[in-house]
Design a protein around this motif. Structure first.
Motif, PDB file in Angstrom:
ATOM      1  N   UNK A  39       0.833  -1.202   0.000  1.00  0.00           N
ATOM      2  CA  UNK A  39       0.000   0.000   0.000  1.00  0.00           C
ATOM      3  C   UNK A  39       0.874   1.260   0.000  1.00  0.00           C
ATOM      4  N   UNK A  40       1.916   1.258   0.832  1.00  0.00           N
ATOM      5  CA  UNK A  40       2.814   2.413   0.874  1.00  0.00           C
ATOM      6  C   UNK A  40       3.508   2.602  -0.472  1.00  0.00           C
ATOM      7  N   UNK A  41       3.937   1.511  -1.071  1.00  0.00           N
ATOM      8  CA  UNK A  41       4.582   1.602  -2.389  1.00  0.00           C
ATOM      9  C   UNK A  41       3.606   2.142  -3.423  1.00  0.00           C
ATOM     10  N   UNK A  42       2.383   1.679  -3.377  1.00  0.00           N
ATOM     11  CA  UNK A  42       1.366   2.156  -4.312  1.00  0.00           C
ATOM     12  C   UNK A  42       1.100   3.643  -4.108  1.00  0.00           C
ATOM     13  N   UNK A  43       1.021   4.090  -2.858  1.00  0.00           N
ATOM     14  CA  UNK A  43       0.810   5.512  -2.582  1.00  0.00           C
ATOM     15  C   UNK A  43       1.973   6.352  -3.097  1.00  0.00           C
ATOM     16  N   UNK A  44       3.208   5.854  -2.899  1.00  0.00           N
ATOM     17  CA  UNK A  44       4.370   6.582  -3.416  1.00  0.00           C
ATOM     18  C   UNK A  44       4.319   6.656  -4.939  1.00  0.00           C
ATOM     19  N   UNK A  45       3.914   5.559  -5.589  1.00  0.00           N
ATOM     20  CA  UNK A  45       3.825   5.544  -7.053  1.00  0.00           C
ATOM     21  C   UNK A  45       2.766   6.533  -7.533  1.00  0.00           C
ATOM     22  N   UNK A  46       1.630   6.574  -6.840  1.00  0.00           N
ATOM     23  CA  UNK A  46       0.557   7.507  -7.210  1.00  0.00           C
ATOM     24  C   UNK A  46       1.055   8.940  -7.073  1.00  0.00           C
ATOM     25  N   UNK A  47       1.733   9.255  -5.966  1.00  0.00           N
ATOM     26  CA  UNK A  47       2.277  10.603  -5.780  1.00  0.00           C
ATOM     27  C   UNK A  47       3.259  10.946  -6.887  1.00  0.00           C
ATOM     28  N   UNK A  48       4.125   9.996  -7.218  1.00  0.00           N
ATOM     29  CA  UNK A  48       5.120  10.230  -8.264  1.00  0.00           C
ATOM     30  C   UNK A  48       4.460  10.500  -9.613  1.00  0.00           C
ATOM     31  N   UNK A  49       3.450   9.699  -9.953  1.00  0.00           N
ATOM     32  CA  UNK A  49       2.800   9.892 -11.255  1.00  0.00           C
ATOM     33  C   UNK A  49       2.028  11.204 -11.299  1.00  0.00           C
ATOM     34  N   UNK A  50       1.390  11.581 -10.198  1.00  0.00           N
ATOM     35  CA  UNK A  50       0.680  12.862 -10.181  1.00  0.00           C
ATOM     36  C   UNK A  50       1.658  14.021 -10.305  1.00  0.00           C
ATOM     37  N   UNK A  51       2.780  13.927  -9.600  1.00  0.00           N
ATOM     38  CA  UNK A  51       3.795  14.980  -9.684  1.00  0.00           C
ATOM     39  C   UNK A  51       4.378  15.052 -11.093  1.00  0.00           C
ATOM     40  N   UNK A  52       4.609  13.898 -11.699  1.00  0.00           N
ATOM     41  CA  UNK A  52       5.126  13.877 -13.067  1.00  0.00           C
ATOM     42  C   UNK A  52       4.142  14.521 -14.038  1.00  0.00           C
ATOM     43  N   UNK A  53       2.865  14.222 -13.859  1.00  0.00           N
ATOM     44  CA  UNK A  53       1.839  14.805 -14.725  1.00  0.00           C
ATOM     45  C   UNK A  53       1.798  16.321 -14.564  1.00  0.00           C
ATOM     46  N   UNK A  54       1.859  16.804 -13.312  1.00  0.00           N
ATOM     47  CA  UNK A  54       1.852  18.240 -13.064  1.00  0.00           C
ATOM     48  C   UNK A  54       3.082  18.896 -13.686  1.00  0.00           C
ATOM     49  N   UNK A  55       4.235  18.246 -13.563  1.00  0.00           N
ATOM     50  CA  UNK A  55       5.460  18.791 -14.149  1.00  0.00           C
ATOM     51  C   UNK A  55       5.356  18.862 -15.671  1.00  0.00           C
ATOM     52  N   UNK A  56       4.776  17.823 -16.279  1.00  0.00           N
ATOM     53  CA  UNK A  56       4.604  17.827 -17.730  1.00  0.00           C
ATOM     54  C   UNK A  56       3.735  19.004 -18.166  1.00  0.00           C
ATOM     55  N   UNK A  57       2.672  19.262 -17.418  1.00  0.00           N
ATOM     56  CA  UNK A  57       1.775  20.381 -17.740  1.00  0.00           C
ATOM     57  C   UNK A  57       2.522  21.705 -17.611  1.00  0.00           C
ATOM     58  N   UNK A  58       3.265  21.870 -16.502  1.00  0.00           N
ATOM     59  CA  UNK A  58       4.020  23.106 -16.298  1.00  0.00           C
ATOM     60  C   UNK A  58       5.076  23.307 -17.386  1.00  0.00           C
ATOM     61  N   UNK A  59       5.770  22.238 -17.732  1.00  0.00           N
ATOM     62  CA  UNK A  59       6.795  22.349 -18.774  1.00  0.00           C
ATOM     63  C   UNK A  59       6.167  22.648 -20.134  1.00  0.00           C
ATOM     64  N   UNK A  60       5.001  22.084 -20.401  1.00  0.00           N
ATOM     65  CA  UNK A  60       4.316  22.377 -21.662  1.00  0.00           C
ATOM     66  C   UNK A  60       3.918  23.853 -21.714  1.00  0.00           C
ATOM     67  N   UNK A  61       3.436  24.381 -20.592  1.00  0.00           N
ATOM     68  CA  UNK A  61       3.082  25.801 -20.556  1.00  0.00           C
ATOM     69  C   UNK A  61       4.308  26.680 -20.769  1.00  0.00           C
ATOM     70  N   UNK A  62       5.396  26.305 -20.115  1.00  0.00           N
ATOM     71  CA  UNK A  62       6.637  27.067 -20.243  1.00  0.00           C
ATOM     72  C   UNK A  62       7.133  27.032 -21.687  1.00  0.00           C
ATOM     73  N   UNK A  63       7.105  25.864 -22.295  1.00  0.00           N
ATOM     74  CA  UNK A  63       7.538  25.740 -23.688  1.00  0.00           C
ATOM     75  C   UNK A  63       6.638  26.569 -24.600  1.00  0.00           C
TER      76      UNK A  63
END
Length: 101
Positions: A39-63
Motif C-alpha cells: 500500500x505504501x509503495x502504491x501511494x508513493x507511485x501515485x504521488x510520483x505519477x501525479x507529480x510527473x503529470x503536473x510537471x509535464x503540464x508546467x513544462x508544456x506551458x513554459x515551452x
C-alpha cells in the motif's frame, strides 16, 4: 491409564491448537505487513505519477510561452521589415517621379 492418556492427548491437542492459532496469527500479521508495504509503495507511485503529470503540464506551458515569445519576436521583426520596405518603396517612387518631371 485411560484418564492419563486422555489428559495427555487433550494437552497435546491443546498445544497443537495453540501453536496453530499462533501460526495463523503470525501469517495474518505477515500478510498485514506485506499489504502495508504494498500500500505504501502504491501511494508513493501515485504521488510520483501525479507529480510527473503536473510537471509535464508546467513544462508544456513554459515551452508554449517560449514559443510564443519566439513567434512574437519574429512577427515583430517581419512587421518592421515590411514597414521599412513600404517606406523605401515610397521614397523610390518619389525619386522616380522627380526624375521623370
Amino acid at each position: 491409564v485411560k484418564k492419563f492418556t486422555r489428559g495427555t492427548v487433550s494437552k497435546a491437542f491443546q498445544r497443537w491448537v495453540t501453536a496453530w492459532e499462533a501460526a495463523a496469527t503470525g501469517k495474518r500479521i505477515m500478510r498485514k505487513m506485506l499489504n502495508s508495504r504494498t500500500h505504501k509503495s502504491l501511494l508513493r507511485w501515485i504521488d510520483f505519477t501525479q507529480e510527473s503529470k503536473e510537471m509535464r503540464v508546467l513544462l508544456a506551458r513554459c515551452a508554449a510561452k517560449i514559443m510564443k515569445r519566439g513567434l512574437s519576436g519574429a512577427f515583430s521583426r517581419w512587421c518592421e521589415f515590411t514597414e521599412d520596405a513600404q517606406h523605401l518603396k515610397l521614397l523610390l517612387k518619389r525619386c522616380a517621379q522627380k526624375i521623370m518631371n
